[in-house]
Design a protein around this motif. Structure first.
Motif, short mmCIF file in Angstrom:
data_model
loop_
_atom_site.label_atom_id
_atom_site.label_comp_id
_atom_site.label_asym_id
_atom_site.label_seq_id
_atom_site.Cartn_x
_atom_site.Cartn_y
_atom_site.Cartn_z
N PHE A 178 0.84 -1.20 0.00
CA PHE A 178 0.00 0.00 0.00
C PHE A 178 0.88 1.25 0.00
CE2 PHE A 178 -2.72 -3.32 1.61
CZ PHE A 178 -3.94 -3.06 1.00
N PHE A 179 0.41 2.29 -0.72
CA PHE A 179 1.17 3.51 -0.91
C PHE A 179 0.43 4.71 -0.32
CE2 PHE A 179 2.82 0.66 -4.01
CZ PHE A 179 4.08 1.09 -4.38
N SER A 180 1.22 5.73 0.06
CA SER A 180 0.65 7.00 0.48
C SER A 180 1.62 8.11 0.08
CB SER A 180 0.39 7.02 1.98
OG SER A 180 -0.52 8.05 2.33
N ASP A 181 1.11 9.36 0.11
CA ASP A 181 1.87 10.49 -0.44
C ASP A 181 1.45 11.76 0.29
OD1 ASP A 181 3.37 12.13 -2.10
OD2 ASP A 181 2.28 11.63 -3.93
N THR A 182 2.43 12.53 0.75
CA THR A 182 2.11 13.78 1.43
C THR A 182 3.26 14.77 1.23
OG1 THR A 182 1.41 14.75 3.55
CG2 THR A 182 3.11 13.07 3.65
N GLY A 183 2.95 16.04 1.37
CA GLY A 183 3.97 17.07 1.19
C GLY A 183 3.59 18.34 1.92
N ALA A 184 4.59 19.15 2.20
CA ALA A 184 4.36 20.44 2.87
C ALA A 184 5.54 21.35 2.59
CB ALA A 184 4.16 20.26 4.37
N SER A 185 5.29 22.65 2.63
CA SER A 185 6.32 23.66 2.41
C SER A 185 6.60 24.40 3.72
CB SER A 185 5.88 24.64 1.33
OG SER A 185 5.75 23.99 0.07
N PHE A 186 7.88 24.71 3.93
CA PHE A 186 8.32 25.34 5.17
C PHE A 186 9.24 26.51 4.85
CE2 PHE A 186 7.64 20.83 5.80
CZ PHE A 186 6.83 20.79 6.93
N ALA A 187 9.05 27.60 5.58
CA ALA A 187 9.91 28.76 5.44
C ALA A 187 10.91 28.77 6.60
CB ALA A 187 9.08 30.04 5.45
#
Length: 252
Positions: free
Chosen positions: A101-110
């Motif tokens: 099983f696969f999953s995917d996540t992302g976020a941007s940080f300053a």
């Protein structure tokens, strides 16, 4: 993928939590002086310790466990000797597989100190993602997601990268429903089914419209025209009680 059993849902929740945990631990290590390769090694160790493996590596032979994109890079940044500096805008994207099983996540940080414009961009990038997620319901239109995000971007004077889309996920990293627009798309006619597993991942920009590779750099995508861009992403399941977010950190 369409979830049909509780066992499938629990397996998806497990790999989703692992991906979220990798983002969390990597973001806490993000500081001036660390290289993107050092940051990637932190993410790789977390995946290994939790019995997961990097989806980009196993699926596409990507040269890194995670994608780390800095400033002018929009997506698919390759971990290496680039040193993170104060004021940088860093996107961390983690996708992984465990037990099929696969999953995917992302976020941007300053990385502080940053300008108020960059703080606002990060804040609004997350708001744009949740604006799209809030449209998810069985029987609804996938187009509603892009329309809502498009309205948000227009009202707040942002652009959207229009060739980096959300996607189905579950038994593979990218599967049907493929190429789900996170911008207004009159050609989108598909409907959301109960149990559908997919991502919502808008790329909110200060002027970028499209993303392309440069001739001398494979994988890495840059906005056209060049502009700072953020990405926030969750993997979710559409249910009759609303979207179940699979990639929230433990305890949220």
């Amino acid at each position: 993928m369409i979830v049909t059993t509780e066992e499938e849902l629990q397996a998806l929740k497990e790999i989703g939590r692992i991906c979220a945990g990798a983002i969390d631990i990597m973001s806490k290590a993000l500081e001036p002086g660390i290289t993107t390769l050092e940051l990637d090694k932190i993410g790789r160790k977390f995946l290994d310790d939790n019995g997961a493996q990097s989806a980009p590596e196993v699926t596409y032979r990507f040269p890194g466990a995670t994608c780390i994109s800095v400033n002018e890079e929009v997506a698919h940044g390759i971990p290496g000797d680039r040193v993170i500096a104060a004021g940088d805008l860093v996107n961390i994207d983690v996708s992984a597989e465990k037990n099929g099983f696969f999953s995917d996540t992302g976020a941007s940080f300053a990385v502080p100190p940053v300008t108020s414009k960059i703080k606002r961009l990060c804040r609004d990038g997350k708001r744009a993602m949740w604006t799209g997620i809030n449209q998810v319901k069985p029987g609804g239109d996938f187009a509603d997601i892009g329309n809502a995000i498009g309205d948000f971007a227009r009202k707040n004077r942002y652009s959207l990268i229009r060739n980096l889309a959300s996607h189905g996920i579950g038994r593979s990293l990218h599967e049907e429903p493929a190429e789900l627009s996170t911008w207004p798309d009159p050609s989108e006619r598909r409907r959301i089914a109960e149990g559908h597993v997919f991502t919502v991942e808008p790329f909110l920009s200060l002027g970028g419209e499209f993303a392309e590779e440069e001739e001398d750099r494979e994988w890495v995508l840059y906005s056209i025209p060049k502009a700072l861009t953020v990405q926030f992403e969750h993997t979710l399941v559409a249910t009759r009680n609303g979207p179940v977010i699979l990639t929230l950190p433990e305890g949220e």
